[in-house]
Design a protein around this motif. Structure first.
Motif: not given
Length: 108
Positions: A28, A31-32, A35, A39, A69, A83, A85, A88-89, A96, A100
């Motif tokens: 985690r 990933v944080r 994030a 980008d 991820l 990431l 991003r 995932l979004e 995400l 965060t």
């Protein structure tokens, strides 16, 4: 079907695998941190300074990659992680943002 490096296609990213990968606090954290960065930022695995052995770092990044991820690219004698991003979004809107926000929460 995952590509040759084990990255699932966006449509193949499964919520169960993502949540399982995120169940570990070190994963985690990775990933944080990604994030929170710009980008497309690419970082080496060692740049996260995880307090575990190199073999365990490799395991954590493989888990994140296979869950969809992160994307990893070989750069000489190291691997750069970015990431996923947009993927995932698209698949899990708001995930995400939750991660965060966890960093900012008291006791996180």
């Amino acid at each position: 079907m995952p590509d040759d490096e084990g990255h699932p296609a966006p449509a193949e990213i499964q919520l169960g695998k993502v949540l399982s990968a995120l169940a570990d606090p070190l994963r985690r954290r990775v990933v944080r941190e990604l994030a929170a960065g710009p980008d497309g930022e690419a970082r080496t695995c060692s740049s996260f300074a995880l307090p575990v052995s190199k073999a365990t770092v490799t395991h954590h990044f493989r888990t994140l990659r296979e869950a969809g991820l992160i994307r990893q690219v070989d750069r000489g004698n190291s691997r750069m992680a970015t990431l996923r991003r947009a993927d995932l979004e698209q698949r899990f809107p708001g995930l995400l943002a939750l991660l965060t926000a966890e960093e900012d929460a008291p006791g996180a």
